[in-house]
Design an enzyme around this catalytic site. Structure first.
Site, PDB file in Angstrom:
ATOM      1  N   ASP A  55      -5.344   8.002  -5.552  1.00 44.69           N
ATOM      2  CA  ASP A  55      -5.516   9.427  -5.289  1.00 44.69           C
ATOM      3  C   ASP A  55      -6.316   9.647  -4.001  1.00 44.69           C
ATOM      4  O   ASP A  55      -5.891  10.396  -3.113  1.00 44.69           O
ATOM      5  CB  ASP A  55      -6.219  10.065  -6.491  1.00 44.69           C
ATOM      6  CG  ASP A  55      -6.221  11.584  -6.476  1.00 44.69           C
ATOM      7  OD1 ASP A  55      -5.482  12.186  -5.683  1.00 44.69           O
ATOM      8  OD2 ASP A  55      -6.959  12.170  -7.284  1.00 44.69           O
ATOM      9  N   GLY A  67      -9.411   5.521  -5.866  1.00 44.98           N
ATOM     10  CA  GLY A  67      -8.193   4.725  -5.966  1.00 44.98           C
ATOM     11  C   GLY A  67      -7.040   5.275  -5.160  1.00 44.98           C
ATOM     12  O   GLY A  67      -7.198   5.719  -4.020  1.00 44.98           O
ATOM     13  N   ASP A 121       0.863  -1.179   0.000  1.00 46.85           N
ATOM     14  CA  ASP A 121       0.000   0.000   0.000  1.00 46.85           C
ATOM     15  C   ASP A 121       0.902   1.231   0.000  1.00 46.85           C
ATOM     16  O   ASP A 121       1.658   1.444   0.956  1.00 46.85           O
ATOM     17  CB  ASP A 121      -0.890  -0.029   1.245  1.00 46.85           C
ATOM     18  CG  ASP A 121      -1.886   1.102   1.305  1.00 46.85           C
ATOM     19  OD1 ASP A 121      -1.743   2.095   0.550  1.00 46.85           O
ATOM     20  OD2 ASP A 121      -2.819   1.012   2.117  1.00 46.85           O
ATOM     21  N   ILE A 122       0.829   2.030  -1.038  1.00 45.17           N
ATOM     22  CA  ILE A 122       1.750   3.154  -1.199  1.00 45.17           C
ATOM     23  C   ILE A 122       1.685   4.150  -0.048  1.00 45.17           C
ATOM     24  O   ILE A 122       2.692   4.783   0.276  1.00 45.17           O
ATOM     25  CB  ILE A 122       1.569   3.834  -2.578  1.00 45.17           C
ATOM     26  CG1 ILE A 122       2.812   4.672  -2.917  1.00 45.17           C
ATOM     27  CG2 ILE A 122       0.286   4.661  -2.619  1.00 45.17           C
ATOM     28  CD1 ILE A 122       2.953   5.027  -4.360  1.00 45.17           C
ATOM     29  N   SER A 167      -2.508   5.074 -13.993  1.00 42.46           N
ATOM     30  CA  SER A 167      -3.565   4.948 -15.009  1.00 42.46           C
ATOM     31  C   SER A 167      -4.154   3.551 -15.189  1.00 42.46           C
ATOM     32  O   SER A 167      -5.024   3.360 -16.033  1.00 42.46           O
ATOM     33  CB  SER A 167      -3.104   5.465 -16.383  1.00 42.46           C
ATOM     34  OG  SER A 167      -3.082   6.871 -16.385  1.00 42.46           O
ATOM     35  N   THR A 168      -3.709   2.558 -14.419  1.00 45.45           N
ATOM     36  CA  THR A 168      -4.196   1.190 -14.645  1.00 45.45           C
ATOM     37  C   THR A 168      -5.445   0.846 -13.829  1.00 45.45           C
ATOM     38  O   THR A 168      -5.973  -0.248 -13.982  1.00 45.45           O
ATOM     39  CB  THR A 168      -3.097   0.148 -14.363  1.00 45.45           C
ATOM     40  OG1 THR A 168      -2.679   0.251 -13.001  1.00 45.45           O
ATOM     41  CG2 THR A 168      -1.911   0.349 -15.291  1.00 45.45           C
ATOM     42  N   GLY A 169      -5.898   1.766 -13.011  1.00 42.24           N
ATOM     43  CA  GLY A 169      -7.118   1.535 -12.242  1.00 42.24           C
ATOM     44  C   GLY A 169      -8.332   2.023 -13.018  1.00 42.24           C
ATOM     45  O   GLY A 169      -8.632   1.513 -14.105  1.00 42.24           O
TER      46      GLY A 169
END
Length: 172
Positions: A35, A33, A11-12, A118-120
């Site tokens: 963000d 997501g 988890d970032i 961008s992959t979410g």
């Protein structure tokens, strides 16, 4: 260069690093997501600072403090929405990584962690996104010694394996 670039699962918002990259939207005012998770973890001060930035075009990057995050900084970069691959998405995504790394360098940041941009909800195909991310990060590391550690923080197993494979298969 591979000894400075790591693919991890996690988890970032929990990663210990000097800067984390936020896969933001162009308003920079939070969203879903990654963000949303970054904004929630950082606290309302992040939103207040983002309100002063006037947004950010897709592929560009802006920096803020990290507030309640473990990271000192957040680098915000709006990724492209996938529209089939013929609308300049690859170049915009590459610019997200290039501009984030360049901004980190300008701020003397020595460790940076990226999500899979961008992959979410933006639906960029993970395999293509991973190849672009790995190429841009490795190219930067090959040409610059300022950043000592770059992490790709993958939230799920499929993304993690895809980025590991992209790194393993990377060729100059």
């Amino acid at each position: 260069m591979a000894e400075r670039f790591f693919v991890i699962k996690g988890d970032i918002v929990r990663v210990k690093t000097q800067a984390i990259v936020n896969a933001a939207n162009t308003s920079l005012l939070g969203g879903g997501g990654v963000d949303g998770a970054i904004h929630r973890a950082a606290g309302k001060e992040l939103l207040l600072e983002c309100e002063t930035l006037g947004g950010c075009p897709t592929g560009e990057a802006k920096i803020t403090s990290g507030y309640k995050l473990r990271a000192e900084y957040v680098i915000h970069t709006p990724g492209p929405i996938w529209r089939g691959g013929n609308k300049g998405e690859a170049e915009l995504l590459a610019n997200c990584y290039r501009n984030s790394l360049k901004l980190a360098q300008e701020y003397d940041i020595t460790s940076i962690s990226f999500p899979s941009i961008s992959t979410g909800v933006y639906r960029y195909p993970v395999e293509q996104a991973a190849d672009i991310a790995v190429k841009e990060i490795m190219t930067f590391l090959e040409n610059n010694n300022d950043i000592e550690k770059v992490q790709m923080v993958c939230f799920d197993e499929i993304t993690f394996r895809t980025y590991e494979k992209a790194l393993k298969n990377y060729k100059k």
